[in-house]
Scaffold this motif. Structure first.
Motif, PDB file in Angstrom:
ATOM      1  N   LEU A 166       0.829  -1.204   0.000  1.00  0.00           N
ATOM      2  CA  LEU A 166       0.000   0.000   0.000  1.00  0.00           C
ATOM      3  C   LEU A 166       0.867   1.259   0.000  1.00  0.00           C
ATOM      4  O   LEU A 166       0.566   2.238  -0.706  1.00  0.00           O
ATOM      5  N   ALA A 167       1.936   1.244   0.774  1.00  0.00           N
ATOM      6  CA  ALA A 167       2.842   2.394   0.806  1.00  0.00           C
ATOM      7  C   ALA A 167       3.516   2.597  -0.549  1.00  0.00           C
ATOM      8  O   ALA A 167       3.693   3.734  -1.009  1.00  0.00           O
ATOM      9  N   GLU A 168       3.892   1.495  -1.194  1.00  0.00           N
ATOM     10  CA  GLU A 168       4.510   1.594  -2.521  1.00  0.00           C
ATOM     11  C   GLU A 168       3.544   2.203  -3.541  1.00  0.00           C
ATOM     12  O   GLU A 168       3.968   2.896  -4.472  1.00  0.00           O
ATOM     13  N   LEU A 169       2.237   1.953  -3.359  1.00  0.00           N
ATOM     14  CA  LEU A 169       1.236   2.523  -4.255  1.00  0.00           C
ATOM     15  C   LEU A 169       0.993   4.006  -3.978  1.00  0.00           C
ATOM     16  O   LEU A 169       0.331   4.677  -4.776  1.00  0.00           O
ATOM     17  N   GLY A 170       1.492   4.503  -2.852  1.00  0.00           N
ATOM     18  CA  GLY A 170       1.345   5.907  -2.528  1.00  0.00           C
ATOM     19  C   GLY A 170       0.379   6.220  -1.407  1.00  0.00           C
ATOM     20  O   GLY A 170       0.165   7.396  -1.069  1.00  0.00           O
ATOM     21  N   HIS A 171      -0.222   5.195  -0.789  1.00  0.00           N
ATOM     22  CA  HIS A 171      -1.163   5.420   0.306  1.00  0.00           C
ATOM     23  C   HIS A 171      -0.440   5.860   1.572  1.00  0.00           C
ATOM     24  O   HIS A 171       0.706   5.449   1.830  1.00  0.00           O
ATOM     25  N   ALA A 172      -1.099   6.681   2.365  1.00  0.00           N
ATOM     26  CA  ALA A 172      -0.671   6.910   3.745  1.00  0.00           C
ATOM     27  C   ALA A 172      -1.174   5.727   4.566  1.00  0.00           C
ATOM     28  O   ALA A 172      -2.370   5.442   4.586  1.00  0.00           O
ATOM     29  N   VAL A 173      -0.271   5.005   5.226  1.00  0.00           N
ATOM     30  CA  VAL A 173      -0.588   3.695   5.790  1.00  0.00           C
ATOM     31  C   VAL A 173      -0.704   3.739   7.306  1.00  0.00           C
ATOM     32  O   VAL A 173       0.138   4.322   8.003  1.00  0.00           O
ATOM     33  N   ILE A 174      -1.766   3.102   7.793  1.00  0.00           N
ATOM     34  CA  ILE A 174      -1.949   2.842   9.221  1.00  0.00           C
ATOM     35  C   ILE A 174      -2.063   1.327   9.384  1.00  0.00           C
ATOM     36  O   ILE A 174      -2.795   0.672   8.628  1.00  0.00           O
ATOM     37  N   GLY A 175      -1.369   0.770  10.342  1.00  0.00           N
ATOM     38  CA  GLY A 175      -1.455  -0.658  10.618  1.00  0.00           C
ATOM     39  C   GLY A 175      -1.920  -0.895  12.045  1.00  0.00           C
ATOM     40  O   GLY A 175      -1.462  -0.222  12.972  1.00  0.00           O
ATOM     41  N   VAL A 176      -2.825  -1.840  12.208  1.00  0.00           N
ATOM     42  CA  VAL A 176      -3.318  -2.220  13.534  1.00  0.00           C
ATOM     43  C   VAL A 176      -3.179  -3.729  13.674  1.00  0.00           C
ATOM     44  O   VAL A 176      -3.533  -4.483  12.748  1.00  0.00           O
ATOM     45  N   ASP A 177      -2.664  -4.180  14.806  1.00  0.00           N
ATOM     46  CA  ASP A 177      -2.524  -5.615  15.046  1.00  0.00           C
ATOM     47  C   ASP A 177      -2.491  -5.840  16.558  1.00  0.00           C
ATOM     48  O   ASP A 177      -2.142  -4.941  17.328  1.00  0.00           O
ATOM     49  N   SER A 178      -2.856  -7.060  16.963  1.00  0.00           N
ATOM     50  CA  SER A 178      -2.844  -7.401  18.388  1.00  0.00           C
ATOM     51  C   SER A 178      -1.480  -7.885  18.859  1.00  0.00           C
ATOM     52  O   SER A 178      -1.265  -8.051  20.060  1.00  0.00           O
ATOM     53  N   SER A 179      -0.551  -8.148  17.912  1.00  0.00           N
ATOM     54  CA  SER A 179       0.754  -8.702  18.257  1.00  0.00           C
ATOM     55  C   SER A 179       1.842  -7.634  18.188  1.00  0.00           C
ATOM     56  O   SER A 179       2.185  -7.172  17.093  1.00  0.00           O
ATOM     57  N   PRO A 180       2.411  -7.240  19.327  1.00  0.00           N
ATOM     58  CA  PRO A 180       3.513  -6.271  19.300  1.00  0.00           C
ATOM     59  C   PRO A 180       4.701  -6.767  18.484  1.00  0.00           C
ATOM     60  O   PRO A 180       5.393  -5.969  17.838  1.00  0.00           O
ATOM     61  N   ASP A 181       4.944  -8.076  18.498  1.00  0.00           N
ATOM     62  CA  ASP A 181       6.078  -8.635  17.756  1.00  0.00           C
ATOM     63  C   ASP A 181       5.894  -8.456  16.254  1.00  0.00           C
ATOM     64  O   ASP A 181       6.844  -8.107  15.537  1.00  0.00           O
ATOM     65  N   MET A 182       4.673  -8.693  15.763  1.00  0.00           N
ATOM     66  CA  MET A 182       4.409  -8.509  14.343  1.00  0.00           C
ATOM     67  C   MET A 182       4.463  -7.021  13.973  1.00  0.00           C
ATOM     68  O   MET A 182       4.975  -6.648  12.914  1.00  0.00           O
TER      69      MET A 182
END
Length: 304
Positions: free
Chosen positions: A111-127
């Protein structure tokens, strides 16, 4: 708590293969070979081990043990699902994108490579830590799919890949997707299919204390996604169910993505590795899995 026995899994595959023969997909010689193989497996029961029990893990606990190696080559599911998701993302206008249950950020990076401003959410701090190294410009936040840490009408695209099989109820999750999406925005969802039709086999992994644990892996009907999405104003723009490669196990008994045949089994009281069992009965495994879907991939659009 579950109990998995290697002989039970192998006999189960033989049974599915025999049912396919019963339906006319295979002939007399195949049936005779399967029955002989069942007898041989029963004679090897002690060699295969007695299996074992595993306790349920949270997604964060399970994925903590996978974070370092999740992106390594050879994951058949990722190899098939990834290009399909990326082809859908290619069609969308650039904006603010949420990678929900982003894992190591494999889709966030694209998504970032396509030019989007990216937000990521996950339950795993390691990931999340791995994802942040891939997309330094992205904002990555620990959170839950049923309570996304974002304001209303905040993003133009939501991607949720191979994660909904772990949630108990789709409806609150889809409600959150609808809440954070702007009207007209797109939701791209991928999910694994059960290894055998609607049977979602638990994924066994080492728990935080090193003992075997498992992650629930539900296999849902297409109608379950629709009943969660349509009342919220989502409209279906694409749906695809890629099939498992054929043969599922090659004639030499090598599991998909493996560099060579699996090592000999050693009897134990721990749950079996599914991939180490398939090479023991390649013909039955191929027949059991033949023509079954590996994943389901959706694109929904939120109506204005």
């Amino acid at each position: 708590m579950i109990h998995q026995h290697p002989l039970a899994y192998l006999i189960g595959l033989e049974g599915v293969a025999l049912l396919r023969a019963f339906a006319g997909q295979h002939g007399e010689e195949f049936v005779a070979a399967r029955l002989a193989e069942v007898r041989a497996l029963l004679d090897r029961a002690d060699e295969l081990g007695s299996g074992g029990a595993a306790a349920e893990l949270t997604s964060a606990e399970a994925y903590a043990s996978w974070a370092a190696a999740y992106d390594e080559p050879g994951n058949q599911l990722l190899d098939i699902e990834g290009p399909l998701v990326r082809s859908l993302l290619d069609e969308l206008p650039v904006g603010v994108a949420l990678d929900a249950a982003c894992g190591t950020g494999r889709h966030a990076e694209y998504l970032a490579e396509l030019g989007h401003a990216v937000i990521g959410v996950d339950s795993s701090p390691d990931m999340l830590a791995v994802a942040q190294t891939k997309v330094p410009s992205g904002r990555f936040v620990e959170g839950d799919l049923a309570a996304l840490p974002l304001p209303d009408d905040h993003v133009d695209v939501v991607v949720c890949a191979l994660a909904l099989s772990h949630v108990p109820d789709l409806k609150p999750v889809f409600a959150e997707f609808a809440r954070v999406l702007r009207p007209g925005g797109s939701l791209v969802v991928s999910d694994p299919r059960g290894r055998l039709g609607d049977v979602g086999l638990p994924i066994v992994v080492s728990g935080p204390d090193g003992r075997p644990g498992y992650l629930v892996n539900r296999s849902r009907l297409a109608s379950e996604y629709l009943s969660a999405a349509l009342p919220l104003g989502f409209e279906v723009r694409h749906c695809e169910e890629p099939l498992r490669p054929s043969p599922f196990v090659d004639p030499d008994g090598v599991p998909p993505g493996a560099p060579g045949a699996a090592p000999p089994l050693t009897p134990s009281r721990t749950p079996p590795s599914i991939w180490s069992l398939h090479p023991l009965i390649p013909d039955a495994a191929n027949a059991a899995y033949e023509g079954s879907p590996m994943a389901i991939v959706w694109r929904f659009q939120l109506t204005p």
